[in-house]
Design a protein around this motif. Structure first.
Motif, PDB file in Angstrom:
ATOM      1  N   GLY A 346       0.831  -1.206   0.000  1.00  0.00           N
ATOM      2  CA  GLY A 346       0.000   0.000   0.000  1.00  0.00           C
ATOM      3  C   GLY A 346       0.859   1.248   0.000  1.00  0.00           C
ATOM      4  O   GLY A 346       0.375   2.351  -0.242  1.00  0.00           O
ATOM      5  N   ASP A 347       2.171   1.072   0.279  1.00  0.00           N
ATOM      6  CA  ASP A 347       3.068   2.213   0.385  1.00  0.00           C
ATOM      7  C   ASP A 347       4.333   1.984  -0.449  1.00  0.00           C
ATOM      8  O   ASP A 347       4.720   2.829  -1.252  1.00  0.00           O
ATOM      9  CB  ASP A 347       3.421   2.412   1.864  1.00  0.00           C
ATOM     10  CG  ASP A 347       4.298   3.624   2.089  1.00  0.00           C
ATOM     11  OD1 ASP A 347       4.205   4.566   1.275  1.00  0.00           O
ATOM     12  OD2 ASP A 347       5.085   3.634   3.057  1.00  0.00           O
ATOM     13  N   GLU A 395      -9.004  -5.750   1.343  1.00  0.00           N
ATOM     14  CA  GLU A 395      -9.177  -6.104   2.747  1.00  0.00           C
ATOM     15  C   GLU A 395      -7.819  -5.988   3.422  1.00  0.00           C
ATOM     16  O   GLU A 395      -6.808  -6.025   2.743  1.00  0.00           O
ATOM     17  CB  GLU A 395      -9.678  -7.551   2.872  1.00  0.00           C
ATOM     18  CG  GLU A 395     -11.081  -7.759   2.318  1.00  0.00           C
ATOM     19  CD  GLU A 395     -11.154  -8.929   1.356  1.00  0.00           C
ATOM     20  OE1 GLU A 395     -10.361  -9.882   1.506  1.00  0.00           O
ATOM     21  OE2 GLU A 395     -12.000  -8.879   0.451  1.00  0.00           O
ATOM     22  N   SER A 396      -7.812  -5.842   4.745  1.00  0.00           N
ATOM     23  CA  SER A 396      -6.529  -5.718   5.433  1.00  0.00           C
ATOM     24  C   SER A 396      -6.481  -6.612   6.665  1.00  0.00           C
ATOM     25  O   SER A 396      -7.486  -6.777   7.353  1.00  0.00           O
ATOM     26  CB  SER A 396      -6.306  -4.263   5.845  1.00  0.00           C
ATOM     27  OG  SER A 396      -5.120  -4.165   6.587  1.00  0.00           O
ATOM     28  N   LYS A 398      -4.402  -5.773   8.957  1.00  0.00           N
ATOM     29  CA  LYS A 398      -3.963  -4.818   9.981  1.00  0.00           C
ATOM     30  C   LYS A 398      -5.107  -3.859  10.296  1.00  0.00           C
ATOM     31  O   LYS A 398      -5.820  -3.430   9.394  1.00  0.00           O
ATOM     32  CB  LYS A 398      -2.780  -3.996   9.465  1.00  0.00           C
ATOM     33  CG  LYS A 398      -1.446  -4.580   9.812  1.00  0.00           C
ATOM     34  CD  LYS A 398      -0.319  -3.622   9.452  1.00  0.00           C
ATOM     35  CE  LYS A 398       0.274  -3.975   8.107  1.00  0.00           C
ATOM     36  NZ  LYS A 398       1.076  -2.959   7.480  1.00  0.00           N
ATOM     37  N   LYS A 399      -5.260  -3.519  11.581  1.00  0.00           N
ATOM     38  CA  LYS A 399      -6.281  -2.548  11.960  1.00  0.00           C
ATOM     39  C   LYS A 399      -5.666  -1.155  11.768  1.00  0.00           C
ATOM     40  O   LYS A 399      -4.585  -0.893  12.291  1.00  0.00           O
ATOM     41  CB  LYS A 399      -6.625  -2.776  13.435  1.00  0.00           C
ATOM     42  CG  LYS A 399      -7.841  -2.064  13.908  1.00  0.00           C
ATOM     43  CD  LYS A 399      -8.167  -2.568  15.303  1.00  0.00           C
ATOM     44  CE  LYS A 399      -9.061  -1.630  16.036  1.00  0.00           C
ATOM     45  NZ  LYS A 399      -9.165  -2.003  17.450  1.00  0.00           N
ATOM     46  N   CYS A 400      -6.324  -0.317  10.982  1.00  0.00           N
ATOM     47  CA  CYS A 400      -5.742   0.990  10.674  1.00  0.00           C
ATOM     48  C   CYS A 400      -6.602   2.112  11.243  1.00  0.00           C
ATOM     49  O   CYS A 400      -7.810   1.958  11.373  1.00  0.00           O
ATOM     50  CB  CYS A 400      -5.659   1.191   9.158  1.00  0.00           C
ATOM     51  SG  CYS A 400      -4.814  -0.118   8.321  1.00  0.00           S
ATOM     52  N   ASP A 401      -5.966   3.240  11.529  1.00  0.00           N
ATOM     53  CA  ASP A 401      -6.700   4.450  11.905  1.00  0.00           C
ATOM     54  C   ASP A 401      -7.016   5.201  10.615  1.00  0.00           C
ATOM     55  O   ASP A 401      -6.134   5.730   9.969  1.00  0.00           O
ATOM     56  CB  ASP A 401      -5.827   5.303  12.829  1.00  0.00           C
ATOM     57  CG  ASP A 401      -6.518   6.619  13.198  1.00  0.00           C
ATOM     58  OD1 ASP A 401      -7.716   6.774  12.852  1.00  0.00           O
ATOM     59  OD2 ASP A 401      -5.861   7.472  13.820  1.00  0.00           O
ATOM     60  N   PHE A 402      -8.281   5.186  10.218  1.00  0.00           N
ATOM     61  CA  PHE A 402      -8.645   5.762   8.927  1.00  0.00           C
ATOM     62  C   PHE A 402      -9.180   7.198   9.034  1.00  0.00           C
ATOM     63  O   PHE A 402      -9.596   7.784   8.056  1.00  0.00           O
ATOM     64  CB  PHE A 402      -9.663   4.881   8.200  1.00  0.00           C
ATOM     65  CG  PHE A 402     -10.788   4.419   9.082  1.00  0.00           C
ATOM     66  CD1 PHE A 402     -11.807   5.288   9.424  1.00  0.00           C
ATOM     67  CD2 PHE A 402     -10.793   3.136   9.583  1.00  0.00           C
ATOM     68  CE1 PHE A 402     -12.820   4.876  10.249  1.00  0.00           C
ATOM     69  CE2 PHE A 402     -11.817   2.696  10.410  1.00  0.00           C
ATOM     70  CZ  PHE A 402     -12.839   3.581  10.746  1.00  0.00           C
ATOM     71  N   LEU A 403      -9.184   7.775  10.234  1.00  0.00           N
ATOM     72  CA  LEU A 403      -9.750   9.114  10.397  1.00  0.00           C
ATOM     73  C   LEU A 403      -8.785  10.180   9.871  1.00  0.00           C
ATOM     74  O   LEU A 403      -7.577  10.096  10.092  1.00  0.00           O
ATOM     75  CB  LEU A 403     -10.066   9.393  11.862  1.00  0.00           C
ATOM     76  CG  LEU A 403     -11.129   8.492  12.466  1.00  0.00           C
ATOM     77  CD1 LEU A 403     -11.318   8.803  13.942  1.00  0.00           C
ATOM     78  CD2 LEU A 403     -12.460   8.674  11.717  1.00  0.00           C
ATOM     79  N   ILE A 404      -9.313  11.172   9.190  1.00  0.00           N
ATOM     80  CA  ILE A 404      -8.508  12.303   8.722  1.00  0.00           C
ATOM     81  C   ILE A 404      -8.764  13.457   9.677  1.00  0.00           C
ATOM     82  O   ILE A 404      -9.917  13.865   9.844  1.00  0.00           O
ATOM     83  CB  ILE A 404      -8.894  12.669   7.280  1.00  0.00           C
ATOM     84  CG1 ILE A 404      -8.621  11.475   6.372  1.00  0.00           C
ATOM     85  CG2 ILE A 404      -8.114  13.905   6.809  1.00  0.00           C
ATOM     86  CD1 ILE A 404      -9.352  11.524   5.073  1.00  0.00           C
ATOM     87  N   ARG A 405      -7.685  13.949  10.297  1.00  0.00           N
ATOM     88  CA  ARG A 405      -7.890  14.979  11.327  1.00  0.00           C
ATOM     89  C   ARG A 405      -7.431  16.331  10.849  1.00  0.00           C
ATOM     90  O   ARG A 405      -6.603  16.430   9.958  1.00  0.00           O
ATOM     91  CB  ARG A 405      -7.127  14.576  12.574  1.00  0.00           C
ATOM     92  CG  ARG A 405      -7.653  13.295  13.169  1.00  0.00           C
ATOM     93  CD  ARG A 405      -6.898  12.877  14.414  1.00  0.00           C
ATOM     94  NE  ARG A 405      -7.602  11.759  15.028  1.00  0.00           N
ATOM     95  CZ  ARG A 405      -7.469  10.484  14.662  1.00  0.00           C
ATOM     96  NH1 ARG A 405      -6.618  10.169  13.717  1.00  0.00           N
ATOM     97  NH2 ARG A 405      -8.151   9.532  15.259  1.00  0.00           N
TER      98      ARG A 405
END
Ligand code: AMP
Ligand code: MG
Length: 405
Positions: A346-347, A395-396, A398-405
């Motif tokens: 993904g990176d 699908e992943s 890994k649990k990701c933080d998907f929030l944009i702050r």
């Protein structure tokens, strides 16, 4: 020898879409539209309430008003709103005459069973969904040559469309060549090899939306090969593996030619998979891929995938590119146009450690491939590379933080 991009241009310019047929929309998932669809009415069909609330006059902001009984979704409203009166209305119900805004239930105070106090400010037209704000009557809501998804089905159903015209699935026939091969369901002798290419092509073509069948693998004589070609003839695309190189038993192309195949290109400047051949025999296109599993996989992705996509009728038949960074330095001694399989997280892109053209184990580990030119000796860490995706997981693990702050 032909360059990769020229070979692809030949594919793009010779492959034509298949015939059309009409199917119930529920059966059209994954198929490609053969015409555009226009809305025959507005959506929403009428002005309606976006909330459970009250239909009010703006003048009544901050006042106590009489609350009248309810307009439900599905009702035909006969109410008119006048000053001093609010009519209770449910989400999706038609906006009554004279209504200037909807006030959500949460924003009113209840005085008695039949009177409420409205909030001090009410915005004009608040919480009203307007006729046609979603789809205007006459507008194209679904283009031609587009793949149908579950969400396309929602659009079609919202317009009351039960059947659509789509292209037929490409019909693909697959066979392998090689005396040494055994089918995976057969008993094998020590000097033999399981045929992994045919099941691989079968499954990948299925994933790409084809009607696929495979016929038993062919021996290496011209006669046996010709018999297999004849059996495969009634299809849009014939895929073969093996017997295309310079070995003493490499007669695949000869057998096809004897039966009338016109060769559109053969021998591509690509490593692995140089002998890959593309042609046409009667109305069937043909791709002869090399027998080495990794070479055949790379050339399937590079050439067969666009063929299948174009046969499917979609306009999106080119290779998409993901621009990404190289994870580590990658040293190289190519001198050829080389395809490198790698993992993508993904990176960053990381070439697979061990990828020889006869191997099977790298295939399932490859997320994508990059193509490097003959002059490249070193790809430096963090260099931006263009990756052609092979399998990108949606699908992943890994649990990701998907929030944009
Ligand atoms: P060929 O292209 O026929 O010269 O085959 C090249 C190599 O790929 C040989 O080692 C073959 O045994 C192997 N091979 C050919 N066809 C298949 C197949 N269908 N599945 C797995 N390996 C194959
Ligand atoms: Mg062979």
């Amino acid at each position: 020898m032909i360059k990769i991009d020229k070979a692809l241009d030949i594919i793009y310019s010779t492959i034509e879409k298949k015939s059309k047929h009409i199917v119930p929309i529920e059966d059209s998932i994954g198929l490609v539209t053969a015409k555009e669809y226009r809305a025959s009415f507005d959506l929403p069909r009428f002005d309606n309430s976006a909330m459970d609330g009250y239909a009010v006059k703006l003048n009544d902001a901050g006042k106590a008003v009489e609350s009248r009984e309810i307009i439900y979704a599905g009702d035909i409203s006969k109410e008119s709103i006048v000053d001093g009166v609010a009519v209770k209305i449910m989400t999706g119900a038609p906006i009554p005459k004279g209504c200037e805004a909807i006030v959500p239930i949460e924003d009113v105070d209840f005085l008695t069973k039949t009177s409420i106090i409205l909030p001090p400010t009410i915005k004009p037209n608040a919480m009203i969904r307007w006729k046609g704000e979603d789809i205007k009557s006459g507008k194209v809501f679904l283009k031609s040559n587009t793949r149908v998804t579950g969400y396309t089905i929602a659009l079609l159903a919202s317009q009351g469309i039960t059947h659509i015209e789509v292209y037929r699935k490409p019909k693909v026939v697959i066979f392998s060549t090689g005396e040494e091969l055994k089918a995976h369901y057969e008993k094998i002798e020590p000097h033999q090899l399981y045929n992994s290419n045919a099941p691989m092509f079968y499954s990948r073509a299925l994933e790409l939306g084809c009607d696929v069948s495979y016929i038993s693998s062919s021996g290496d004589t011209i006669e046996e090969l010709k018999a297999s070609v004849k059996e495969a003839m009634d299809s849009d695309l014939i895929l073969t593996s093996g017997g295309v190189s310079v070995g003493d038993k490499d007669f695949t192309i000869q057998a096809f030619k004897k039966l009338g195949m016109e060769v559109l290109f053969s021998k591509v400047d690509i490593k692995p998979g140089k002998p890959t051949t593309f042609g046409k025999i009667r109305s069937s296109f043909v791709v002869n891929l090399p027998g080495n599993p990794l070479a055949s996989m790379v050339n399937f992705e590079m050439f067969v995938k666009p063929i299948i996509l174009k046969l499917s009728g979609t306009n999106s038949f080119y290779h998409p590119l993901i621009t990404t960074r190289l994870r580590d330095n990658y040293k190289f001694k190519a001198g050829k146009y080389t395809v490198i399989l790698g993992e993508w997280d993904g990176d960053t892109f990381k070439p697979l450690d061990n990828q020889k053209s006869g191997m099977v184990s790298p295939l399932d580990r490859a997320d994508g491939m990059i193509v490097i030119t003959p002059d490249v000796r070193l790809l430096e860490k963090d260099k931006m590379v263009k990756m052609i995706p092979i399998k990108i997981s949606m699908e992943s693990s890994k649990k990701c933080d998907f929030l944009i702050r």
